[in-house]
Scaffold this motif. Structure first.
Motif, PDB file in Angstrom:
ATOM      1  N   ARG A 246      44.840  49.646  42.932  1.00 52.05           N
ATOM      2  CA  ARG A 246      45.134  48.807  41.761  1.00 52.05           C
ATOM      3  C   ARG A 246      45.535  47.401  42.201  1.00 52.05           C
ATOM      4  O   ARG A 246      45.057  46.410  41.653  1.00 52.05           O
ATOM      5  N   HIS A 247      46.404  47.310  43.196  1.00 51.63           N
ATOM      6  CA  HIS A 247      46.838  45.988  43.670  1.00 51.63           C
ATOM      7  C   HIS A 247      45.693  45.216  44.308  1.00 51.63           C
ATOM      8  O   HIS A 247      45.595  43.999  44.158  1.00 51.63           O
TER       9      HIS A 247
ATOM     10  N   LEU B 229      40.748  39.921  41.678  1.00 53.09           N
ATOM     11  CA  LEU B 229      40.527  39.211  40.424  1.00 53.09           C
ATOM     12  C   LEU B 229      41.151  37.816  40.491  1.00 53.09           C
ATOM     13  O   LEU B 229      40.515  36.821  40.122  1.00 53.09           O
ATOM     14  N   PHE B 230      42.379  37.738  40.977  1.00 48.66           N
ATOM     15  CA  PHE B 230      43.042  36.438  41.103  1.00 48.66           C
ATOM     16  C   PHE B 230      42.286  35.513  42.057  1.00 48.66           C
ATOM     17  O   PHE B 230      42.153  34.321  41.798  1.00 48.66           O
TER      18      PHE B 230
ATOM     19  N   ALA C  17      47.525  35.482  45.973  1.00 53.80           N
ATOM     20  CA  ALA C  17      47.078  36.640  45.177  1.00 53.80           C
ATOM     21  C   ALA C  17      47.659  37.908  45.755  1.00 53.80           C
ATOM     22  O   ALA C  17      48.005  38.820  45.058  1.00 53.80           O
TER      23      ALA C  17
ATOM     24  N   VAL D 294      42.499  45.468  43.485  1.00 54.81           N
ATOM     25  CA  VAL D 294      41.628  45.016  42.395  1.00 54.81           C
ATOM     26  C   VAL D 294      42.223  43.792  41.715  1.00 54.81           C
ATOM     27  O   VAL D 294      41.526  42.799  41.466  1.00 54.81           O
ATOM     28  N   ILE D 295      43.508  43.838  41.432  1.00 59.20           N
ATOM     29  CA  ILE D 295      44.168  42.706  40.775  1.00 59.20           C
ATOM     30  C   ILE D 295      44.150  41.477  41.680  1.00 59.20           C
ATOM     31  O   ILE D 295      43.874  40.364  41.226  1.00 59.20           O
ATOM     32  N   SER D 296      44.431  41.669  42.962  1.00 60.98           N
ATOM     33  CA  SER D 296      44.403  40.549  43.909  1.00 60.98           C
ATOM     34  C   SER D 296      43.016  39.916  43.966  1.00 60.98           C
ATOM     35  O   SER D 296      42.877  38.685  43.968  1.00 60.98           O
TER      36      SER D 296
END
Length: 95
Positions: free
Chosen positions: A77-78, A84-85, A95, A80-82
């Motif tokens: 999850r982290h 994205l940023f 990120a 994927v979010i990183s």
């Protein structure tokens, strides 16, 4: 199992450290999270009692199957979010 955010941080940290090193010790967690040894010891005891980690005779910390499952989910999850940023223009380090 529903685990607190603090426990989630420890699980993910142990997972990250285990990807980088063959052995994870409490001092490695202390250094990575900048927490004191007593604080880490208390949380590790709670995690052992909850069945999320084991500690062997050489004081190596291992995630149980349940702990590893949670840690992998958080780590993914982290990531994927990183990512994205980063795609939005934020530096990888930030990120």
């Amino acid at each position: 199992m529903d685990v607190s955010e603090a426990i989630q941080n420890y699980l993910e940290t142990i997972h990250i450290l285990s990807l980088k090193h063959n052995e994870v010790h409490a001092v490695d967690i202390c250094n990575h999270l900048s927490y004191s040894r007593p604080t880490v010891s208390i949380v590790l005891r709670q995690m052992r009692e909850s069945g999320l980690v084991t500690v062997d005779d050489l004081n190596h910390i291992h995630l149980t199957d349940e702990g590893l499952s949670i840690a992998k989910r958080l780590y993914e999850r982290h990531n994927v979010i990183s990512e994205l940023f980063v795609r939005l223009g934020v530096s990888r380090e930030t990120a």
